[in-house]
Design an enzyme around this catalytic site. Structure first.
Site, PDB file in Angstrom:
ATOM      1  N   GLU A  92       0.841  -1.184   0.000  1.00 56.53           N
ATOM      2  CA  GLU A  92       0.000   0.000   0.000  1.00 56.53           C
ATOM      3  C   GLU A  92       0.885   1.246   0.000  1.00 56.53           C
ATOM      4  O   GLU A  92       1.916   1.294   0.676  1.00 56.53           O
ATOM      5  CB  GLU A  92      -0.924  -0.010   1.220  1.00 56.53           C
ATOM      6  CG  GLU A  92      -1.974  -1.104   1.095  1.00 56.53           C
ATOM      7  CD  GLU A  92      -3.069  -1.015   2.151  1.00 56.53           C
ATOM      8  OE1 GLU A  92      -4.227  -1.281   1.799  1.00 56.53           O
ATOM      9  OE2 GLU A  92      -2.782  -0.709   3.309  1.00 56.53           O
ATOM     10  N   CYS A 340      -0.593   6.203   9.315  1.00 59.05           N
ATOM     11  CA  CYS A 340       0.579   5.489   9.809  1.00 59.05           C
ATOM     12  C   CYS A 340       0.179   4.240  10.563  1.00 59.05           C
ATOM     13  O   CYS A 340      -0.673   4.285  11.449  1.00 59.05           O
ATOM     14  CB  CYS A 340       1.374   6.388  10.759  1.00 59.05           C
ATOM     15  SG  CYS A 340       2.605   7.338   9.893  1.00 59.05           S
TER      16      CYS A 340
HETATM   17  N1  SAH Z   1       9.284   1.298  10.114  1.00 56.21           N
HETATM   18  C1  SAH Z   1       9.442   2.699  10.198  1.00 56.21           C
HETATM   19  C2  SAH Z   1       8.598   3.458   9.186  1.00 56.21           C
HETATM   20  C3  SAH Z   1       7.216   2.968   8.916  1.00 56.21           C
HETATM   21  S1  SAH Z   1       6.050   3.152  10.241  1.00 56.21           S
HETATM   22  C4  SAH Z   1       9.134   3.189  11.607  1.00 56.21           C
HETATM   23  O1  SAH Z   1       8.627   2.419  12.397  1.00 56.21           O
HETATM   24  O2  SAH Z   1       9.451   4.344  11.885  1.00 56.21           O
HETATM   25  C5  SAH Z   1       5.771   4.923  10.247  1.00 56.21           C
HETATM   26  C6  SAH Z   1       5.326   5.457  11.591  1.00 56.21           C
HETATM   27  O3  SAH Z   1       4.009   4.976  11.932  1.00 56.21           O
HETATM   28  C7  SAH Z   1       6.214   5.054  12.747  1.00 56.21           C
HETATM   29  O4  SAH Z   1       6.484   6.154  13.568  1.00 56.21           O
HETATM   30  C8  SAH Z   1       5.338   4.050  13.472  1.00 56.21           C
HETATM   31  O5  SAH Z   1       5.682   3.913  14.808  1.00 56.21           O
HETATM   32  C9  SAH Z   1       3.993   4.650  13.298  1.00 56.21           C
HETATM   33  N2  SAH Z   1       2.887   3.729  13.578  1.00 56.21           N
HETATM   34  C10 SAH Z   1       2.868   2.398  13.379  1.00 56.21           C
HETATM   35  N3  SAH Z   1       1.664   1.896  13.736  1.00 56.21           N
HETATM   36  C11 SAH Z   1       0.913   2.943  14.148  1.00 56.21           C
HETATM   37  C12 SAH Z   1      -0.430   3.075  14.599  1.00 56.21           C
HETATM   38  N4  SAH Z   1      -1.248   2.038  14.664  1.00 56.21           N
HETATM   39  N5  SAH Z   1      -0.852   4.313  14.933  1.00 56.21           N
HETATM   40  C13 SAH Z   1      -0.042   5.384  14.832  1.00 56.21           C
HETATM   41  N6  SAH Z   1       1.223   5.318  14.389  1.00 56.21           N
HETATM   42  C14 SAH Z   1       1.704   4.104  14.058  1.00 56.21           C
END
Ligand code: SAH
Ligand code: SF4
Length: 362
Positions: A92, A340
């Site tokens: 996605e 995110c």
């Molecule tokens: N793997 C990398 C980038 C992809 S995730 C990382 O973890 O930074 C991008 C962002 O979304 C990260 O800050 C992650 O912690 C956040 N994220 C993941 N799941 C989420 C959720 N359910 N709600 C809000 N943010 C989330």
């Protein structure tokens, strides 16, 4: 087969020269790929057919993703695409648009660097899928070009790219860096390096490597907790001292690149949203010159929920009073599961997207 979207302009120069083509042919190819958004070798009609044949025989190819599904949010500002990439992964990718007065909107593409993710963050839909495969650079670039093609007819263009989709970019390091260079090379996609942000859950050695790449890209570190015990509950693959290690790596990144590092903190009700935790985070980050993005949890299939608004406001206020700059990230696209942490590709995602669309129609 080598994708044309994988080659740096320098590599393309060499490849075409080796095929006996004059120098300007490489620029025609680059313009076709990145300015005109052409999606097949035959569409680059400025090239003589005979050169296109030689390129094909030499193993060069240009393929585009197949769009398996595309949904837009009610306000039309967020679009999520499920793309079957030429390299075989299905991921996605999200376009987020932010209207700006008297200008074209800021148009940010959130790219995926892996199908699934091995880091296993307990609140993240991608992490819960487990790791499937790395995405090659050409397929990271193809995600951006997909949305560029959508915007071009409206005279708009992609202005920013964030590596915040599915996967851990620094766990697919070489392909991520190759994609960043292609997206920011003036002869290729041509974004400013400052318009690109890489988000990582934190591999300290990889952060140091990134700092040494002579790139000016933004770095976001997903911290989520002020102490290691809590962080390891949320990010089960984190190392025992990851909080300190990551902050030190973040400081080194700032020193090497001059780019401020931001800290991401997904706020989860009853888990990491208490006032004491805000105070602890404030003590940890005071004077570090880092900006905190608070992301109230986006709902996934897991047992976690977002805190109430006043709880989020209090958390932010405590940080600000401790002298730490913090903002609450306004998440776009939650209603179409495009925010995110909500990205995933299995059949659950299809039914979740379906139910999110239903109220809009009824
Ligand atoms: N793997 C990398 C980038 C992809 S995730 C990382 O973890 O930074 C991008 C962002 O979304 C990260 O800050 C992650 O912690 C956040 N994220 C993941 N799941 C989420 C959720 N359910 N709600 C809000 N943010 C989330
Ligand atoms: Fe992977 Fe980032 Fe999701 Fe964690 S938050 S599982 S690192 S994609």
């Amino acid at each position: 087969m080598t994708s044309l979207l994988r080659l740096s302009p320098g590599e393309l120069d060499e490849t075409l020269t080796a095929l006996g083509a004059p120098r300007y042919r490489a620029d025609q190819v680059l313009q076709g790929l990145y300015r005109r958004g052409l999606d097949s070798l035959d569409a680059i009609t400025q090239l003589p057919g005979e050169l296109r044949d030689r390129m094909r025989e030499g193993g060069l190819a240009l393929e585009s993703p197949a769009v398996l599904r595309e949904v837009a949010s009610d306000d039309g500002e967020t679009t999520k695409a499920l793309l079957a990439l030429p390299g075989g992964a299905t991921v996605e990718t999200v376009l987020m648009q932010y209207p700006q007065a008297d200008r074209h909107p800021r148009s940010t593409v959130c790219v995926s660097t892996q199908a699934g993710c091995a880091m296993g963050c307990v609140f993240c839909a991608t992490g819960q899928m487990g790791f499937e495969r790395n995405i090659p650079a050409e397929d990271i670039v193809a995600q951006v070009l997909h949305f560029q093609r959508l915007l071009a007819p409206r005279s708009e263009h992609v202005t920013n790219v964030v590596f915040m989709g599915m996967g851990e970019p620094l766990a697919n390091y070489d392909e991520t860096i190759r994609a960043v260079r292609l997206l920011t090379d003036p002869r290729a996609f041509g974004l400013a390096q400052r318009a690109v942000t890489v988000s990582t859950v934190g591999i300290p050695r990889a952060i140091d490597r990134l700092a040494g790449e002579d790139l000016q890209v933004g770095l976001a570190i997903s911290l989520h907790a002020p102490d290691d015990a809590l962080r390891r509950r949320l990010v089960p693959t984190a190392r025992p001292n990851s909080v300190r290690e990551l902050l030190e790596a973040g400081r080194r990144y700032f020193r090497a690149t001059g780019r401020r590092v931001s800290i991401e903190y997904a706020l989860i009700e009853g888990v990491n949203d208490a006032p004491e935790q805000a105070h602890a985070l404030g003590r940890l980050l005071r004077g570090a010159g880092m900006h905190v993005n608070l992301i109230p949890l986006n709902p996934t299939a897991g047992p976690f929920a977002a805190p109430s608004r006043h709880r989020v406001r209090d958390f932010r206020r405590i940080l600000t009073e401790a002298g730490v700059n913090a903002t609450v990230r306004i998440e776009k696209g939650a209603e179409i599961a495009a925010a995110c942490g909500q990205l995933r590709t299995d059949s659950d995602a299809a039914s979740a997207a379906g139910s999110a669309e239903a109220p809009a129609q009824g």
